[in-house]
Write a protein that holds these residues in place. Structure first.
Motif, PDB file in Angstrom:
ATOM      1  N   ALA A  65       0.879  -1.176   0.000  1.00 20.99           N
ATOM      2  CA  ALA A  65       0.000   0.000   0.000  1.00 20.99           C
ATOM      3  C   ALA A  65       0.916   1.225   0.000  1.00 20.99           C
ATOM      4  O   ALA A  65       1.733   1.383   0.905  1.00 20.99           O
ATOM      5  CB  ALA A  65      -0.895   0.001   1.233  1.00 20.99           C
ATOM      6  N   ALA A  66       0.795   2.049  -1.017  1.00 12.10           N
ATOM      7  CA  ALA A  66       1.711   3.182  -1.181  1.00 12.10           C
ATOM      8  C   ALA A  66       0.950   4.477  -1.372  1.00 12.10           C
ATOM      9  O   ALA A  66      -0.185   4.476  -1.847  1.00 12.10           O
ATOM     10  CB  ALA A  66       2.622   2.929  -2.382  1.00 12.10           C
ATOM     11  N   GLY A  67       1.614   5.566  -1.026  1.00  9.51           N
ATOM     12  CA  GLY A  67       1.039   6.883  -1.258  1.00  9.51           C
ATOM     13  C   GLY A  67       1.204   7.321  -2.701  1.00  9.51           C
ATOM     14  O   GLY A  67       0.328   7.963  -3.273  1.00  9.51           O
ATOM     15  N   SER A  68       2.349   6.964  -3.296  1.00 13.01           N
ATOM     16  CA  SER A  68       2.570   7.390  -4.669  1.00 13.01           C
ATOM     17  C   SER A  68       3.444   6.440  -5.481  1.00 13.01           C
ATOM     18  O   SER A  68       3.393   6.468  -6.697  1.00 13.01           O
ATOM     19  CB  SER A  68       3.213   8.783  -4.704  1.00 13.01           C
ATOM     20  N   ASP A  69       4.257   5.591  -4.837  1.00 13.70           N
ATOM     21  CA  ASP A  69       5.195   4.783  -5.610  1.00 13.70           C
ATOM     22  C   ASP A  69       5.150   3.304  -5.223  1.00 13.70           C
ATOM     23  O   ASP A  69       4.585   2.501  -5.940  1.00 13.70           O
ATOM     24  CB  ASP A  69       6.607   5.347  -5.451  1.00 13.70           C
ATOM     25  N   GLY A  70       5.737   2.910  -4.132  1.00 18.78           N
ATOM     26  CA  GLY A  70       5.701   1.536  -3.676  1.00 18.78           C
ATOM     27  C   GLY A  70       6.863   0.676  -4.111  1.00 18.78           C
ATOM     28  O   GLY A  70       7.085  -0.400  -3.549  1.00 18.78           O
ATOM     29  N   THR A  71       7.614   1.104  -5.117  1.00 20.06           N
ATOM     30  CA  THR A  71       8.675   0.240  -5.639  1.00 20.06           C
ATOM     31  C   THR A  71       9.833   0.076  -4.669  1.00 20.06           C
ATOM     32  O   THR A  71      10.486  -0.967  -4.670  1.00 20.06           O
ATOM     33  CB  THR A  71       9.190   0.746  -6.996  1.00 20.06           C
ATOM     34  N   GLY A  72      10.104   1.071  -3.835  1.00 22.68           N
ATOM     35  CA  GLY A  72      11.192   0.948  -2.867  1.00 22.68           C
ATOM     36  C   GLY A  72      10.925  -0.168  -1.873  1.00 22.68           C
ATOM     37  O   GLY A  72      11.798  -0.996  -1.597  1.00 22.68           O
ATOM     38  N   ILE A 117       1.163  -3.422  -6.196  1.00 22.50           N
ATOM     39  CA  ILE A 117       1.354  -2.121  -5.563  1.00 22.50           C
ATOM     40  C   ILE A 117       0.086  -1.317  -5.750  1.00 22.50           C
ATOM     41  O   ILE A 117      -0.356  -1.091  -6.876  1.00 22.50           O
ATOM     42  CB  ILE A 117       2.574  -1.383  -6.149  1.00 22.50           C
ATOM     43  N   VAL A 118      -0.498  -0.911  -4.639  1.00 20.01           N
ATOM     44  CA  VAL A 118      -1.728  -0.127  -4.658  1.00 20.01           C
ATOM     45  C   VAL A 118      -1.371   1.304  -4.287  1.00 20.01           C
ATOM     46  O   VAL A 118      -0.950   1.583  -3.169  1.00 20.01           O
ATOM     47  CB  VAL A 118      -2.768  -0.718  -3.681  1.00 20.01           C
ATOM     48  N   ASN A 119      -1.503   2.191  -5.255  1.00 21.41           N
ATOM     49  CA  ASN A 119      -1.190   3.603  -5.059  1.00 21.41           C
ATOM     50  C   ASN A 119      -2.439   4.314  -4.564  1.00 21.41           C
ATOM     51  O   ASN A 119      -3.423   4.429  -5.296  1.00 21.41           O
ATOM     52  CB  ASN A 119      -0.699   4.217  -6.367  1.00 21.41           C
ATOM     53  N   LEU A 120      -2.390   4.792  -3.336  1.00 14.93           N
ATOM     54  CA  LEU A 120      -3.542   5.451  -2.728  1.00 14.93           C
ATOM     55  C   LEU A 120      -3.521   6.969  -2.902  1.00 14.93           C
ATOM     56  O   LEU A 120      -4.461   7.649  -2.495  1.00 14.93           O
ATOM     57  CB  LEU A 120      -3.620   5.076  -1.244  1.00 14.93           C
ATOM     58  N   GLY A 121      -2.474   7.506  -3.477  1.00 17.99           N
ATOM     59  CA  GLY A 121      -2.415   8.921  -3.818  1.00 17.99           C
ATOM     60  C   GLY A 121      -2.316   9.878  -2.642  1.00 17.99           C
ATOM     61  O   GLY A 121      -2.577  11.064  -2.802  1.00 17.99           O
ATOM     62  N   ALA A 122      -1.935   9.415  -1.489  1.00 19.45           N
ATOM     63  CA  ALA A 122      -1.811  10.300  -0.319  1.00 19.45           C
ATOM     64  C   ALA A 122      -0.518  11.091  -0.423  1.00 19.45           C
ATOM     65  O   ALA A 122       0.558  10.510  -0.505  1.00 19.45           O
ATOM     66  CB  ALA A 122      -1.834   9.472   0.962  1.00 19.45           C
ATOM     67  N   GLN A 123      -0.626  12.419  -0.395  1.00 14.84           N
ATOM     68  CA  GLN A 123       0.553  13.256  -0.581  1.00 14.84           C
ATOM     69  C   GLN A 123       0.786  14.266   0.540  1.00 14.84           C
ATOM     70  O   GLN A 123       1.918  14.629   0.805  1.00 14.84           O
ATOM     71  CB  GLN A 123       0.466  13.984  -1.925  1.00 14.84           C
ATOM     72  N   THR A 124      -0.256  14.733   1.158  1.00 17.06           N
ATOM     73  CA  THR A 124      -0.076  15.702   2.239  1.00 17.06           C
ATOM     74  C   THR A 124       0.065  14.950   3.566  1.00 17.06           C
ATOM     75  O   THR A 124      -0.357  13.797   3.678  1.00 17.06           O
ATOM     76  CB  THR A 124      -1.286  16.652   2.334  1.00 17.06           C
ATOM     77  N   PRO A 125       0.639  15.600   4.578  1.00 14.42           N
ATOM     78  CA  PRO A 125       0.733  14.924   5.886  1.00 14.42           C
ATOM     79  C   PRO A 125      -0.624  14.433   6.392  1.00 14.42           C
ATOM     80  O   PRO A 125      -0.723  13.326   6.934  1.00 14.42           O
ATOM     81  CB  PRO A 125       1.314  15.998   6.802  1.00 14.42           C
ATOM     82  N   GLU A 126      -1.662  15.213   6.179  1.00 16.35           N
ATOM     83  CA  GLU A 126      -3.001  14.820   6.630  1.00 16.35           C
ATOM     84  C   GLU A 126      -3.499  13.589   5.874  1.00 16.35           C
ATOM     85  O   GLU A 126      -4.064  12.673   6.474  1.00 16.35           O
ATOM     86  CB  GLU A 126      -3.990  15.983   6.463  1.00 16.35           C
ATOM     87  N   GLU A 127      -3.302  13.565   4.559  1.00 19.60           N
ATOM     88  CA  GLU A 127      -3.726  12.411   3.758  1.00 19.60           C
ATOM     89  C   GLU A 127      -2.918  11.164   4.105  1.00 19.60           C
ATOM     90  O   GLU A 127      -3.474  10.064   4.185  1.00 19.60           O
ATOM     91  CB  GLU A 127      -3.545  12.709   2.265  1.00 19.60           C
ATOM     92  N   ILE A 128      -1.637  11.341   4.322  1.00 16.84           N
ATOM     93  CA  ILE A 128      -0.766  10.209   4.622  1.00 16.84           C
ATOM     94  C   ILE A 128      -1.155   9.556   5.945  1.00 16.84           C
ATOM     95  O   ILE A 128      -1.196   8.334   6.059  1.00 16.84           O
ATOM     96  CB  ILE A 128       0.711  10.650   4.636  1.00 16.84           C
ATOM     97  N   LEU A 129      -1.473  10.358   6.945  1.00 18.39           N
ATOM     98  CA  LEU A 129      -1.784   9.840   8.276  1.00 18.39           C
ATOM     99  C   LEU A 129      -3.235   9.395   8.442  1.00 18.39           C
ATOM    100  O   LEU A 129      -3.559   8.696   9.405  1.00 18.39           O
ATOM    101  CB  LEU A 129      -1.456  10.900   9.329  1.00 18.39           C
ATOM    102  N   ALA A 130      -4.100   9.766   7.524  1.00 17.03           N
ATOM    103  CA  ALA A 130      -5.527   9.459   7.644  1.00 17.03           C
ATOM    104  C   ALA A 130      -5.807   7.974   7.418  1.00 17.03           C
ATOM    105  O   ALA A 130      -5.117   7.311   6.641  1.00 17.03           O
ATOM    106  CB  ALA A 130      -6.324  10.282   6.630  1.00 17.03           C
TER     107      ALA A 130
END
Length: 161
Positions: free
Chosen positions: A91-98, A120-133
């Motif tokens: 589960a990734a915010g934007s990439d997942g390959t690492g 790899i599921v890209n969930l598109g979370a980019q801001t601190p709020e989106e990442i932690l939600a």
């Protein structure tokens, strides 16, 4: 009966939802265990005929809990699980390959056999709020995770891999 082990860690719910969906699919095909990474040990890995790992990517790497599982179990299992099949869900915010590369290097050390490419599921979370939600994984993505679980279990049960 051959057993599939699904190991997971999740911070915001996405990787857990993916693991649970894979478990649902696998349970329809055979014996499967779903264990959170912090609760699993070498004996759980040794008892299984195949593995499905589910984890989030944080800062281009596996999360600490999943990495700690690998650290804790790596040497006790070295030389004991070669050739067993595995697949990976990230589960990734934007990439997942690492995170996928990191897990693949660990699996290569154990000489596991990758039988499906990383999901790899890209969930598109980019801001601190989106990442932690807390995350909600789309139904079609969960359906693909169920299919992956069912396919892994069917392959393990039939001895295909």
């Amino acid at each position: 009966m051959k057993q599939l082990l699904i190991l997971w860690h999740s911070r915001t719910g996405a990787a857990e939802a993916m693991a649970r969906a894979a478990f649902e699919g696998a349970a329809a095909e055979g014996e499967v265990r779903l264990i959170r990474a912090r609760d699993a040990g070498p004996e759980d890995m040794a008892a299984a005929a195949g593995y499905l790992f589910a984890a989030p990517e944080n800062l281009a790497a596996l999360t600490g809990e999943m990495k700690e599982f690998f650290d804790r179990c790596y040497y006790p299992l070295l030389g004991r699980i070669e050739g067993r099949p595995y697949a990976l869900m990230i589960a990734a915010g934007s990439d997942g390959t690492g995170a996928a590369r990191q897990a693949a290097r660990i699996a290569a050390g154990w000489r596991l056999k990758e039988v499906q490419p990383p999901r790899i599921v890209n969930l598109g979370a980019q801001t601190p709020e989106e990442i932690l939600a807390p995350k909600v994984v789309e139904a079609d993505t969960l359906a693909k995770c169920r299919e992956l679980g069912a396919g892994m279990m069917a392959g393990v049960a039939a001895g295909i891999w």
